[in-house]
Design an enzyme around this catalytic site. Structure first.
Site, mmCIF file in Angstrom:
data_model
loop_
_atom_site.group_PDB
_atom_site.id
_atom_site.type_symbol
_atom_site.label_atom_id
_atom_site.label_comp_id
_atom_site.label_asym_id
_atom_site.label_seq_id
_atom_site.Cartn_x
_atom_site.Cartn_y
_atom_site.Cartn_z
ATOM 1 N N LEU A 111 19.373 38.141 70.357
ATOM 2 C CA LEU A 111 20.087 38.382 71.419
ATOM 3 C C LEU A 111 19.955 39.476 72.380
ATOM 4 C CD1 LEU A 111 23.415 37.999 69.337
ATOM 5 C CD2 LEU A 111 22.856 36.393 70.975
ATOM 6 N N GLY B 171 20.206 43.001 73.694
ATOM 7 C CA GLY B 171 20.771 44.118 73.093
ATOM 8 C C GLY B 171 20.549 44.230 71.618
ATOM 9 N N SER B 172 19.919 43.218 70.958
ATOM 10 C CA SER B 172 19.517 42.937 69.415
ATOM 11 C C SER B 172 18.351 44.291 69.028
ATOM 12 C CB SER B 172 19.126 41.806 69.006
ATOM 13 O OG SER B 172 17.938 41.296 69.868
ATOM 14 N N GLY B 173 17.675 44.489 70.153
ATOM 15 C CA GLY B 173 16.721 45.871 69.683
ATOM 16 C C GLY B 173 15.403 45.205 69.834
ATOM 17 N N SER C 59 13.227 44.957 72.597
ATOM 18 C CA SER C 59 12.357 45.732 73.489
ATOM 19 C C SER C 59 12.344 47.124 72.816
ATOM 20 C CB SER C 59 12.822 45.946 74.850
ATOM 21 O OG SER C 59 12.913 44.761 75.475
ATOM 22 N N SER D 208 14.616 34.242 74.159
ATOM 23 C CA SER D 208 14.037 32.631 73.785
ATOM 24 C C SER D 208 15.089 31.857 72.882
ATOM 25 C CB SER D 208 12.693 32.767 73.315
ATOM 26 O OG SER D 208 12.363 33.889 72.388
#
Ligand code: ADP
Length: 199
Positions: free
Chosen positions: A35, A37-39, A41, A108
């Site tokens: 999602l 904001g899941s981390g 990047s 994705s």
């Protein structure tokens, strides 16, 4: 150069294996999905740094260098999302052929779209890594303020809010960011991929 002793490598086009040998690594595509904001990047950038420090040669592809450049003519319709992923997968293949380890950081959101990417890249080179963070936490983090806008109806079709996210059914690796620090997540991925990328 002593042409009497010419190595067969000079008689043919350079292959991926030649470049991998030069870089002393095996190239793979690490496909981070999760999602907003899941981390993805945060982990991708820290992993890229870790690989660099350990002597590997890797490149992150993310919204910043793809959506703002080669894909800046694409939006978020179903067709455009598919074209976005198709180009990312094709670019990844070029990097693969150059011997570079690619770290992809893209939501994705569907199984179909990731399978599409996998079909372009090839199953043996595609390592799916699920960055698993519950929606509530991503929404609390709201790194870019996008969830707030999506909840307010200012962004339509936002993944997790009014557009589905399908978690991978059988990822190579699942990273639960609420149980580990960024560093621990990176070490966890590094340990898993080491045997795949070590020459
Ligand atoms: P994405 O790229 O998936 O949209 P980001 O990496 O931009 O997500 O944002 C994730 C946020 O979560 C960052 O603010 C990061 O500092 C925070 N965070 C907290 N714990 C973790 C963790 N274990 N792994 C990755 N990010 C984490």
């Amino acid at each position: 150069m002593n042409t009497n002793n010419i190595h067969p490598i000079f008689d043919r086009l350079l292959q991926r294996e030649d470049r991998e040998k030069r870089l002393e690594q095996k190239s793979k595509v690490l496909w981070l999905t999760g999602l907003s904001g899941s981390g993805k990047s945060t982990i991708a950038e820290a992993l890229e740094r870790k690989l660099y420090n350990e002597g590997f040669f890797a490149q992150v592809l993310d919204g910043d260098n793809i959506r703002s450049g080669i894909n800046n003519n694409l939006g978020f319709s179903i067709e455009d999302r598919k074209e976005n992923i198709r180009r990312i997968a094709e670019i990844s293949k070029l990097y693969l052929n150059s011997g570079v380890i690619v770290i992809n950081s893209f939501i994705s959101p569907t199984i179909e779209i990731r399978n599409f990417a996998k079909s372009i890249i090839g199953e043996t080179d595609f390592i799916e890594i699920y960055i698993n963070t519950p929606l509530e936490i991503c929404e609390q983090r709201d790194v870019k303020g996008l969830y707030k806008k999506a909840r307010a109806g200012e962004i339509k079709g936002f993944t997790g809010i009014d557009s589905p996210y399908e978690a991978p059914l059988n990822p190579a690796l699942e990273v639960k960011t609420i149980q580990m620090s960024v560093e621990e997540c990176v070490d966890f991925i590094y340990k898993y991929i080491y045997n795949h990328i070590n020459f």
